[in-house]
Design an enzyme around this catalytic site. Structure first.
Site, PDB file in Angstrom:
ATOM      1  N   ARG A   1       0.848  -1.204   0.000  1.00 23.11           N
ATOM      2  CA  ARG A   1       0.000   0.000   0.000  1.00 23.11           C
ATOM      3  C   ARG A   1       0.880   1.250   0.000  1.00 23.11           C
ATOM      4  O   ARG A   1       2.113   1.152  -0.007  1.00 23.11           O
ATOM      5  CB  ARG A   1      -0.885  -0.006   1.255  1.00 23.11           C
TER       6      ARG A   1
ATOM      7  N   ASP B   1       5.902  -7.532   1.141  1.00 24.28           N
ATOM      8  CA  ASP B   1       5.320  -6.929   2.345  1.00 24.28           C
ATOM      9  C   ASP B   1       5.137  -8.020   3.396  1.00 24.28           C
ATOM     10  O   ASP B   1       5.295  -9.209   3.094  1.00 24.28           O
ATOM     11  CB  ASP B   1       3.982  -6.226   2.031  1.00 24.28           C
TER      12      ASP B   1
ATOM     13  N   GLY C   1       8.699   0.736   6.009  1.00 24.24           N
ATOM     14  CA  GLY C   1       9.074   1.560   7.157  1.00 24.24           C
ATOM     15  C   GLY C   1       7.938   1.607   8.151  1.00 24.24           C
ATOM     16  O   GLY C   1       6.774   1.413   7.791  1.00 24.24           O
TER      17      GLY C   1
ATOM     18  N   TYR D   1      12.558   7.038  15.033  1.00 19.29           N
ATOM     19  CA  TYR D   1      12.318   7.121  13.579  1.00 19.29           C
ATOM     20  C   TYR D   1      13.369   8.013  12.908  1.00 19.29           C
ATOM     21  O   TYR D   1      13.951   7.646  11.878  1.00 19.29           O
ATOM     22  CB  TYR D   1      10.910   7.687  13.359  1.00 19.29           C
TER      23      TYR D   1
HETATM   24  N1  LIG Z   1       3.903   9.115   4.391  1.00 17.96           N
HETATM   25  C1  LIG Z   1       4.829  10.046   4.636  1.00 17.96           C
HETATM   26  O1  LIG Z   1       4.521  11.231   4.769  1.00 17.96           O
HETATM   27  C2  LIG Z   1       6.291   9.662   4.726  1.00 17.96           C
HETATM   28  C3  LIG Z   1       7.198  10.678   4.970  1.00 17.96           C
HETATM   29  C4  LIG Z   1       8.545  10.368   5.045  1.00 17.96           C
HETATM   30  C5  LIG Z   1       8.967   9.073   4.863  1.00 17.96           C
HETATM   31  N2  LIG Z   1       8.058   8.085   4.633  1.00 17.96           N
HETATM   32  C6  LIG Z   1       8.585   6.723   4.459  1.00 17.96           C
HETATM   33  O2  LIG Z   1       8.064   6.178   3.258  1.00 17.96           O
HETATM   34  C7  LIG Z   1       7.947   4.762   3.400  1.00 17.96           C
HETATM   35  C8  LIG Z   1       6.525   4.341   3.053  1.00 17.96           C
HETATM   36  O3  LIG Z   1       5.637   5.054   3.895  1.00 17.96           O
HETATM   37  P1  LIG Z   1       4.039   4.979   3.756  1.00 17.96           P
HETATM   38  O4  LIG Z   1       3.534   6.297   4.205  1.00 17.96           O
HETATM   39  O5  LIG Z   1       3.646   4.458   2.435  1.00 17.96           O
HETATM   40  O6  LIG Z   1       3.734   3.935   4.929  1.00 17.96           O
HETATM   41  P2  LIG Z   1       2.639   2.792   5.048  1.00 17.96           P
HETATM   42  O7  LIG Z   1       2.571   2.467   6.486  1.00 17.96           O
HETATM   43  O8  LIG Z   1       1.360   3.166   4.332  1.00 17.96           O
HETATM   44  O9  LIG Z   1       3.315   1.580   4.234  1.00 17.96           O
HETATM   45  C9  LIG Z   1       4.473   0.930   4.700  1.00 17.96           C
HETATM   46  C10 LIG Z   1       4.453  -0.498   4.243  1.00 17.96           C
HETATM   47  O10 LIG Z   1       5.631  -1.150   4.753  1.00 17.96           O
HETATM   48  C11 LIG Z   1       5.236  -2.424   5.212  1.00 17.96           C
HETATM   49  N3  LIG Z   1       6.163  -2.951   6.215  1.00 17.96           N
HETATM   50  C12 LIG Z   1       6.320  -2.517   7.481  1.00 17.96           C
HETATM   51  N4  LIG Z   1       7.214  -3.295   8.129  1.00 17.96           N
HETATM   52  C13 LIG Z   1       7.636  -4.222   7.235  1.00 17.96           C
HETATM   53  C14 LIG Z   1       8.532  -5.309   7.318  1.00 17.96           C
HETATM   54  N5  LIG Z   1       9.178  -5.604   8.462  1.00 17.96           N
HETATM   55  N6  LIG Z   1       8.732  -6.072   6.223  1.00 17.96           N
HETATM   56  C15 LIG Z   1       8.067  -5.801   5.078  1.00 17.96           C
HETATM   57  N7  LIG Z   1       7.196  -4.783   4.949  1.00 17.96           N
HETATM   58  C16 LIG Z   1       6.981  -4.004   6.023  1.00 17.96           C
HETATM   59  C17 LIG Z   1       3.848  -2.209   5.804  1.00 17.96           C
HETATM   60  O11 LIG Z   1       3.132  -3.428   5.953  1.00 17.96           O
HETATM   61  C18 LIG Z   1       3.225  -1.258   4.799  1.00 17.96           C
HETATM   62  O12 LIG Z   1       2.550  -1.933   3.750  1.00 17.96           O
HETATM   63  C19 LIG Z   1       8.358   4.441   4.830  1.00 17.96           C
HETATM   64  O13 LIG Z   1       9.711   4.067   4.863  1.00 17.96           O
HETATM   65  C20 LIG Z   1       8.170   5.761   5.538  1.00 17.96           C
HETATM   66  O14 LIG Z   1       8.984   5.858   6.693  1.00 17.96           O
HETATM   67  C21 LIG Z   1       6.731   8.350   4.563  1.00 17.96           C
END
Ligand SMILES: NC(=O)c1ccc[n+]([C@@H]2O[C@H](COP(=O)([O-])OP(=O)(O)OC[C@H]3O[C@@H](n4cnc5c(N)ncnc54)[C@H](O)[C@@H]3O)[C@@H](O)[C@H]2O)c1
Length: 436
Positions: free
Chosen positions: A207, A228, A278, A341
């Protein structure tokens, strides 16, 4: 969670009220689509002083003109600016045209790396950074301004970077500096499917941002393996089915994760590795139990280090390969309640900067990171309302980004012609005030 304020400011009463009250007025951003793949207008090419480039700019996908009334983009070649006096040419070139740039237009300044031996050249070239960052803050209307520093006079080294920055794909990238190396870019046979024949793995792809990255990789021709956690298997299967990708339910922190990844790859090797998985476990340090600290560091950093090491050591990342990790502006600016984080994401930045030159030399692989700002996903929908609103507005574009913005930036870094882009931390944050 939809950005209702952005919608409201697009209505007549919204425009009236925001103007009267001096509130942020975000412009709807123009994003890439098959129907409208380029900016809406020509490119104006300007030079400050004598260019240091040894040829014309590569094709940017835009028609280049000498003096359009309303350019969609302006490229200022400032590679020859080597003195403080020479900066007058930057003003002289852009001052007359800046007002005429179309909404959601682009300004890209080309410079060179500041010299360690010539402090006059270094001052003039560093000045371009302050210039571009300020222009990004004042230009408004969904327009962006970025600086590209070349390491060689060969304009081709900037081909993929210029294409990205001069297209709707870079809608949420502004106020950034991208430093290139002199590595030889590889130009794909089919520019519309630059990743054809390549295999990519995206972690956390069920996702959010990861699913968007997988989608854009598929659009550009890659075969994608979406990884995932097993708990997200149903969502992962839906995403993979929709994209005709392969689903790999696996916790990236598993001790045998790299082996299982290799087993899932069609020929045991990949070309593009996107570390996107993440998690957050937010609490102030005084209230944070050790397990919440280590869960975040383990998923966001240790697993990235371990799988990268194991896949490189096994020769499972092919020459010409690309590793793109996911940092965050929290890893640059820090954030209350996110010591774990921010530490993990700053660690990702450290990994990228250290490994990039060695991975290029030993394996022919680049290592870069995207650093998203506030992106509209489930992760940010869970943030309390007031903090969420602040996150959305505290950037030059006055709105949150979309997962596709991070995906486009990731796929630009994965492009075969992005060989000269190495060791970069590309912020996709609308020029957030945090860590600016
Ligand atoms: N959304 C934001 O504003 C934002 C900002 C900065 C950085 N990020 C980074 O972008 C990345 C994606 O973020 P997002 O907002 O789509 O988050 P999200 O929570 O919607 O998606 C993260 C996905 O990673 C998967 N995941 C978590 N732990 C895992 C593991 N151990 N093994 C395999 N998969 C795993 C989850 O199941 C999930 O599907 C992350 O690294 C997050 O830290 C997001």
């Amino acid at each position: 969670m939809a950005d209702r304020y952005l919608h409201f400011t697009g209505t007549a009463p919204g425009r009236f009220l925001t103007r009267r009250l001096g509130l942020p007025r975000p412009a709807p951003l123009r994003r890439w689509s098959f129907g409208t793949p380029t900016l809406d207008g020509p490119l104006l090419l300007l030079t400050a002083g004598a260019s240091a480039l040894d040829g014309p700019l590569p094709d940017t996908g835009l028609e280049t003109v000498a003096s359009p009334a309303r350019p969609a983009a302006v490229v200022l070649d400032a590679t020859g600016v080597t003195t403080a006096a020479g900066l007058a040419d930057v003003h002289a070139a852009l001052h007359p045209v800046v007002r005429s740039i179309a909404p959601c237009g682009r300004v890209v300044v080309l410079g060179v790396r500041p010299s360690a031996d010539d402090h006059h050249q270094a001052a003039a070239q560093q000045a371009l950074e302050g210039f571009v960052r300020s222009l990004g803050k004042e230009i408004g209307g969904g327009r962006t301004a970025n600086l590209v520093r070349l390491a060689s006079p060969a304009p081709d080294t900037a081909a993929s970077t210029l294409r990205f920055l001069l297209s709707p794909k870079s809608a949420y990238v502004s106020g950034q500096v991208i430093e290139l190396t002199d590595a030889e870019p590889e130009f794909p046979a089919d520019p519309d499917r630059p990743l054809a024949g390549r295999t990519a793995l995206v972690t956390g792809a069920a996702r959010g941002i990861g699913a968007a990255v997988a989608e854009v990789l598929v659009r550009d021709g890659a075969h994608v393996v979406c990884l995932d956690v097993p708990q997200a298997e149903a969502e992962l299967a839906r995403t993979a089915d929709r994209l005709a990708a392969t689903a790999l339910p696996l916790d990236i922190t598993a001790p045998d994760a790299a082996d299982r990844i290799r087993a899932a790859l069609p020929s045991g090797a990949l070309d593009v590795l996107v570390h996107n998985a993440g998690i957050t476990r937010d609490r102030r340090l005084a209230n944070m139990p050790a397990d919440q600290w280590s869960q975040v560091v383990t998923v966001n950093l240790a697993a990235v280090l371990d799988t990268t090491d194991a896949l490189l050591a096994a020769g499972a990342v092919r020459r010409g390969g690309r590793i793109v990790a996911t940092a965050s502006i929290a890893g640059i600016a820090g954030n209350t309640g996110q010591t774990n984080y921010a530490a993990s994401k700053a660690g990702v930045i450290g990994l990228v900067r250290s490994l990039a030159p060695r991975a290029a030399a030993a394996h022919g692989v680049t290592v870069n990171a995207v650093a998203p700002g506030f992106i509209e996903t489930k992760m940010t929908a869970a943030v309390p309302l007031l903090i969420r609103e602040a996150g959305r507005r505290m950037n030059s574009l006055a709105q949150g980004g979309l997962p596709v913005d991070v995906a486009e930036a990731t796929v630009y870094l994965a492009h075969p012609a992005s060989a000269p882009v190495n060791g970069q931390i590309l912020r996709v944050c609308g020029q957030s005030l945090l860590g600016a």
